[in-house]
Design an enzyme around this catalytic site. Structure first.
Site, PDB file in Angstrom:
ATOM      1  N   CYS A 169      67.415  28.353  33.320  1.00  0.00           N
ATOM      2  CA  CYS A 169      67.061  28.822  31.978  1.00  0.00           C
ATOM      3  C   CYS A 169      65.809  28.139  31.447  1.00  0.00           C
ATOM      4  CB  CYS A 169      68.229  28.592  31.017  1.00  0.00           C
ATOM      5  SG  CYS A 169      67.816  28.983  29.319  1.00  0.00           S
ATOM      6  N   CYS A 221      64.968  31.938  31.341  1.00  0.00           N
ATOM      7  CA  CYS A 221      64.888  32.456  29.965  1.00  0.00           C
ATOM      8  C   CYS A 221      63.697  31.928  29.165  1.00  0.00           C
ATOM      9  CB  CYS A 221      66.154  32.086  29.190  1.00  0.00           C
ATOM     10  SG  CYS A 221      67.656  32.070  30.155  1.00  0.00           S
ATOM     11  N   LYS A 276      60.212  32.780  30.611  1.00  0.00           N
ATOM     12  CA  LYS A 276      60.143  34.258  30.568  1.00  0.00           C
ATOM     13  C   LYS A 276      59.823  34.745  29.158  1.00  0.00           C
ATOM     14  CE  LYS A 276      63.279  36.493  29.246  1.00  0.00           C
ATOM     15  NZ  LYS A 276      64.504  36.780  29.937  1.00  0.00           N
ATOM     16  N   TYR A 286      66.451  17.445  27.129  1.00  0.00           N
ATOM     17  CA  TYR A 286      67.724  17.538  27.854  1.00  0.00           C
ATOM     18  C   TYR A 286      68.121  16.172  28.407  1.00  0.00           C
ATOM     19  CZ  TYR A 286      68.798  22.543  27.941  1.00  0.00           C
ATOM     20  OH  TYR A 286      69.185  23.807  27.607  1.00  0.00           O
ATOM     21  N   GLY A 338      65.831  47.106  39.811  1.00  0.00           N
ATOM     22  CA  GLY A 338      65.873  47.862  38.556  1.00  0.00           C
ATOM     23  C   GLY A 338      66.691  47.144  37.509  1.00  0.00           C
ATOM     24  N   TYR A 384      67.494  43.347  35.047  1.00  0.00           N
ATOM     25  CA  TYR A 384      66.844  42.577  33.986  1.00  0.00           C
ATOM     26  C   TYR A 384      65.479  42.035  34.432  1.00  0.00           C
ATOM     27  CZ  TYR A 384      71.265  41.677  31.338  1.00  0.00           C
ATOM     28  OH  TYR A 384      72.423  41.756  30.606  1.00  0.00           O
ATOM     29  N   ILE A 385      65.500  41.329  35.554  1.00  0.00           N
ATOM     30  CA  ILE A 385      64.290  40.602  35.939  1.00  0.00           C
ATOM     31  C   ILE A 385      63.171  41.577  36.281  1.00  0.00           C
ATOM     32  CG2 ILE A 385      63.330  39.015  37.663  1.00  0.00           C
ATOM     33  CD1 ILE A 385      65.964  37.492  37.607  1.00  0.00           C
ATOM     34  N   GLU A 399      61.810  43.106  32.963  1.00  0.00           N
ATOM     35  CA  GLU A 399      61.157  42.093  32.115  1.00  0.00           C
ATOM     36  C   GLU A 399      59.826  41.656  32.714  1.00  0.00           C
ATOM     37  OE1 GLU A 399      65.022  40.133  29.833  1.00  0.00           O
ATOM     38  OE2 GLU A 399      64.103  38.987  31.453  1.00  0.00           O
ATOM     39  N   THR A 436      72.917  32.332  30.109  1.00  0.00           N
ATOM     40  CA  THR A 436      72.920  30.945  29.651  1.00  0.00           C
ATOM     41  C   THR A 436      74.021  30.637  28.623  1.00  0.00           C
ATOM     42  OG1 THR A 436      70.594  30.679  30.124  1.00  0.00           O
ATOM     43  CG2 THR A 436      71.504  29.226  28.438  1.00  0.00           C
ATOM     44  N   ALA A 490      70.481  40.933  25.784  1.00  0.00           N
ATOM     45  CA  ALA A 490      69.196  41.573  25.478  1.00  0.00           C
ATOM     46  C   ALA A 490      68.367  41.637  26.744  1.00  0.00           C
ATOM     47  CB  ALA A 490      68.452  40.782  24.410  1.00  0.00           C
ATOM     48  N   HIS A 549      66.229  47.314   2.927  1.00  0.00           N
ATOM     49  CA  HIS A 549      65.158  48.292   3.100  1.00  0.00           C
ATOM     50  C   HIS A 549      63.792  47.678   2.807  1.00  0.00           C
ATOM     51  CE1 HIS A 549      63.550  52.335   3.310  1.00  0.00           C
ATOM     52  NE2 HIS A 549      62.886  52.097   2.201  1.00  0.00           N
ATOM     53  N   GLU A 578      68.779  48.699   9.057  1.00  0.00           N
ATOM     54  CA  GLU A 578      69.552  49.389   8.013  1.00  0.00           C
ATOM     55  C   GLU A 578      70.198  50.658   8.568  1.00  0.00           C
ATOM     56  OE1 GLU A 578      67.283  51.214   4.687  1.00  0.00           O
ATOM     57  OE2 GLU A 578      65.494  50.755   5.865  1.00  0.00           O
TER      58      GLU A 578
HETATM   59  P1  NDP Z   1      70.348  42.432  38.339  1.00  0.00           P
HETATM   60  O1  NDP Z   1      71.692  42.386  38.936  1.00  0.00           O
HETATM   61  O2  NDP Z   1      70.193  42.694  36.888  1.00  0.00           O
HETATM   62  O3  NDP Z   1      69.474  43.517  39.111  1.00  0.00           O
HETATM   63  C1  NDP Z   1      69.313  43.477  40.509  1.00  0.00           C
HETATM   64  C2  NDP Z   1      68.612  44.738  40.914  1.00  0.00           C
HETATM   65  O4  NDP Z   1      68.301  44.661  42.299  1.00  0.00           O
HETATM   66  C3  NDP Z   1      69.460  45.982  40.712  1.00  0.00           C
HETATM   67  O5  NDP Z   1      68.644  46.990  40.203  1.00  0.00           O
HETATM   68  C4  NDP Z   1      69.953  46.291  42.116  1.00  0.00           C
HETATM   69  O6  NDP Z   1      70.153  47.653  42.326  1.00  0.00           O
HETATM   70  C5  NDP Z   1      68.790  45.824  42.956  1.00  0.00           C
HETATM   71  N1  NDP Z   1      69.181  45.435  44.297  1.00  0.00           N
HETATM   72  C6  NDP Z   1      70.202  44.619  44.666  1.00  0.00           C
HETATM   73  N2  NDP Z   1      70.240  44.473  46.006  1.00  0.00           N
HETATM   74  C7  NDP Z   1      69.245  45.212  46.496  1.00  0.00           C
HETATM   75  C8  NDP Z   1      68.779  45.482  47.814  1.00  0.00           C
HETATM   76  N3  NDP Z   1      69.378  44.946  48.884  1.00  0.00           N
HETATM   77  N4  NDP Z   1      67.735  46.304  47.966  1.00  0.00           N
HETATM   78  C9  NDP Z   1      67.130  46.852  46.874  1.00  0.00           C
HETATM   79  N5  NDP Z   1      67.513  46.633  45.618  1.00  0.00           N
HETATM   80  C10 NDP Z   1      68.562  45.829  45.428  1.00  0.00           C
HETATM   81  O7  NDP Z   1      69.683  41.077  38.786  1.00  0.00           O
HETATM   82  P2  NDP Z   1      68.381  40.318  38.315  1.00  0.00           P
HETATM   83  O8  NDP Z   1      67.917  39.593  39.513  1.00  0.00           O
HETATM   84  O9  NDP Z   1      67.452  41.205  37.582  1.00  0.00           O
HETATM   85  O10 NDP Z   1      68.976  39.281  37.288  1.00  0.00           O
HETATM   86  C11 NDP Z   1      70.061  38.443  37.681  1.00  0.00           C
HETATM   87  C12 NDP Z   1      70.958  38.165  36.505  1.00  0.00           C
HETATM   88  O11 NDP Z   1      70.333  37.214  35.664  1.00  0.00           O
HETATM   89  C13 NDP Z   1      71.213  39.360  35.614  1.00  0.00           C
HETATM   90  O12 NDP Z   1      72.278  40.142  36.062  1.00  0.00           O
HETATM   91  C14 NDP Z   1      71.490  38.727  34.291  1.00  0.00           C
HETATM   92  O13 NDP Z   1      72.850  38.395  34.216  1.00  0.00           O
HETATM   93  C15 NDP Z   1      70.638  37.473  34.323  1.00  0.00           C
HETATM   94  N6  NDP Z   1      69.395  37.663  33.548  1.00  0.00           N
HETATM   95  C16 NDP Z   1      69.495  37.847  32.224  1.00  0.00           C
HETATM   96  C17 NDP Z   1      68.375  38.036  31.469  1.00  0.00           C
HETATM   97  C18 NDP Z   1      68.508  38.236  30.005  1.00  0.00           C
HETATM   98  O14 NDP Z   1      69.560  37.901  29.464  1.00  0.00           O
HETATM   99  N7  NDP Z   1      67.516  38.790  29.325  1.00  0.00           N
HETATM  100  C19 NDP Z   1      67.037  38.050  32.059  1.00  0.00           C
HETATM  101  C20 NDP Z   1      67.053  37.871  33.488  1.00  0.00           C
HETATM  102  C21 NDP Z   1      68.192  37.679  34.191  1.00  0.00           C
HETATM  103  P3  NDP Z   1      71.454  48.433  41.797  1.00  0.00           P
HETATM  104  O15 NDP Z   1      71.221  48.693  40.351  1.00  0.00           O
HETATM  105  O16 NDP Z   1      71.435  49.666  42.612  1.00  0.00           O
HETATM  106  O17 NDP Z   1      72.618  47.569  42.087  1.00  0.00           O
END
Ligand code: NDP
Length: 459
Positions: free
Chosen positions: A42, A47, A50, A97, A175, A177-178, A181, A310, A340, A434, A439
């Site tokens: 984090c 986080c 980022k 920390y 596709g 979060y990461i 973002e 986190t 988010a 407002h 709202e």
């Molecule tokens: P996610 O689980 O959100 O997304 C992983 C993506 O990778 C999915 O779209 C998945 O596809 C795809 N994927 C997985 N395996 C393969 C593969 N073998 N080949 C191709 N595509 C693949 O993980 P992230 O790494 O983005 O983030 C990890 C976690 O960290 C999140 O789940 C979240 O909990 C946390 N996070 C939170 C944030 C926030 O709070 N703003 C920001 C960043 C991370 P499919 O959809 O088909 O499974």
């Protein structure tokens, strides 16, 4: 230097640090072991950096609308300045920390740890054994990279923060979060950005209207989306990296980033030998009190695969300390976690999606799409989306989904009435503020459409 502790925590990230501090404040003799930097994903490469980079990238949208407010802006961007200032900030946080651990008397040990048995942790660098009444595994997660030829040419979010220079273009696989973002960040900073994703719309588990709205926002910002496709191989192409896709097409990119999920960080920890059981994906299996199959070994945070967020890790760490060192057994409620996605547009959600709610009895859906006021003087047409899902006829609020400026901040506040079991009529009683986007949440009159016996009516 003692070799005997009430608690040895492995991993000084969000969950481990909170657990160590709380346990020490209850009088436990605590050591925390960290092989990298104190603060964990984090603070050091998640986080915090980022969000700083998201702020940097959002200036582009502001510069876009600035002329309609009378401003003339001649802007340029310097990547090394952002990286250096980010580094200063995370170094400051890391020091905070460390200080917060030292204050209640936690001993910080910089080393690699291996669990030797249910009450012994071996320090690899110092070749020393620590004996522990309890061991807490808080080692977090690490990026998962698909096993394809040339994968080593790609980067992950770990490296993305400290690239020596911005690439001219980037291909991001995933596709989640990461992926979205970082696509927002790179596109906002002027990098030609492409997402390649195996599904048919980003953010698979989110509400469909939000997904489509976010997708439109990404496209609006020049991000190219390639769906139903994966990267099959990477190879060098001069200064670029050539990506060969699953459909056989090959194209060069300045950088390729894997955002294909994260796995529990458990390699070489000695879990199996100690008798700790793991899920098929490697995550440590725990009960509601974060206890593993071994009564003296607990685990919190991403390593348990419950919710990789986190605040969840922090809560799990705190409740572990309450349970084990304050005779106050507490189990974390993982049912209503606000979250988010700090893409552009931003998304904030809590509770059920529309398709989930439709299977939970009769529900009403209130949906509003409108131009955020900030855009009204400009030619920007992007819509904000706010969706409220309730039990029928003014019943309990089941889900709130917001896409647009401030969505994350709004959802944090919505989490309070949601946690209290608020109904639509509770929302209605609140006086509107407002002019604001929020709202909309308290001024919905009639449902946009409903679900009765699982069938959509209207809309
Ligand atoms: P996610 O689980 O959100 O997304 C992983 C993506 O990778 C999915 O779209 C998945 O596809 C795809 N994927 C997985 N395996 C393969 C593969 N073998 N080949 C191709 N595509 C693949 O993980 P992230 O790494 O983005 O983030 C990890 C976690 O960290 C999140 O789940 C979240 O909990 C946390 N996070 C939170 C944030 C926030 O709070 N703003 C920001 C960043 C991370 P499919 O959809 O088909 O499974």
């Amino acid at each position: 230097m003692s070799n005997s502790y009430d608690l040895v925590v492995i991993g000084a990230g969000s969950g481990g640090v909170r657990a160590a501090r709380m346990a020490a404040s209850y009088g436990a003799n605590v050591a925390i072991i960290e092989e990298f930097r104190v603060g964990g994903t984090c603070v050091i490469r998640g986080c915090v950096p980022k969000k700083l980079y998201v702020y940097a990238s959002r200036f582009r949208d502001l510069f876009d609308v600035a002329p309609s407010f009378g401003w003339t802006v001649d802007a340029s961007f310097d990547w090394p300045t952002l990286v250096a200032n980010k580094e200063m900030e995370i170094t400051r946080l890391e020091a905070a920390y460390v200080a917060n651990l030292e204050k209640p008397g936690v001993e910080i040990i910089r080393d690699r740890a291996v669990i030797a048995d249910p009450h012994t942790v071996h320090l690899v660098g110092q070749d020393r054994d620590l004996s522990a009444r309890y061991i807490l595994v808080a080692t977090g997660g690490r990026p998962f990279i698909p096993a394809i030829p040339g994968a080593e040419l790609g980067i992950t979010s770990n490296e993305a923060f400290d690239l020596p220079a911005l690439p001219h273009s980037i291909l991001i696989e995933g596709g989640g979060y990461i992926a979205v973002e970082f696509a927002t960040i790179f596109a906002g900073l002027g990098v030609h950005t492409t997402i390649v994703y195996r599904g048919d719309c980003v953010l698979r588990s989110f509400d469909d209207d939000m997904r489509r709205g976010l997708e439109a926002g990404l496209i609006d910002r020049g991000i190219k989306l390639i769906y139903q496709t994966t990267i099959a191989a990477l190879s060098r192409d001069g200064a670029d990296i050539a990506a060969t896709f699953s459909d056989g097409v090959t194209a060069p990119y300045g950088a390729v980033m894997f955002a294909t999920g994260r796995s529990a960080n458990v390699d070489g920890l000695g879990l199996q030998a100690a008798g700790v059981t793991q899920h098929a994906n490697g995550a440590v299996a725990v009960d509601a009190f974060s206890k593993t199959a071994v009564p003296s070994i607990y685990a919190v945070g991403d390593v348990t695969g419950r919710a990789a967020l986190t605040p969840v890790a922090i809560r799990e760490g705190w409740y572990f300390a309450e349970t084990v060192f304050n005779n106050n057994p507490l189990a974390v409620d993982h049912s209503q976690i606000p979250t988010a996605v700090f893409a552009e547009p931003e998304m904030g959600v809590i509770g059920l999606t529309e398709s989930e709610a439709a299977t939970h009895g009769d529900v009403d859906v209130y949906l509003s799409r409108f131009r955020p006021m900030m855009n009204t003087l400009s030619s920007r047409t992007e819509r904000m989306i706010i969706k409220l899902i309730t039990q029928r006829d003014g019943g309990k609020v089941l889900g709130v989904h917001i896409l647009g400026p401030g969505a994350g901040e709004m959802i944090q506040l919505v989490a309070i009435p949601m946690g209290m079991g608020a109904s639509k009529s509770d929302f209605d009683r609140a006086m509107a503020l407002h002019p604001s986007a929020a709202e909309e949440l308290v001024t919905f009159k009639t449902p946009s459409y409903t679900y009765r016996n699982g069938q959509k009516i209207g809309g």
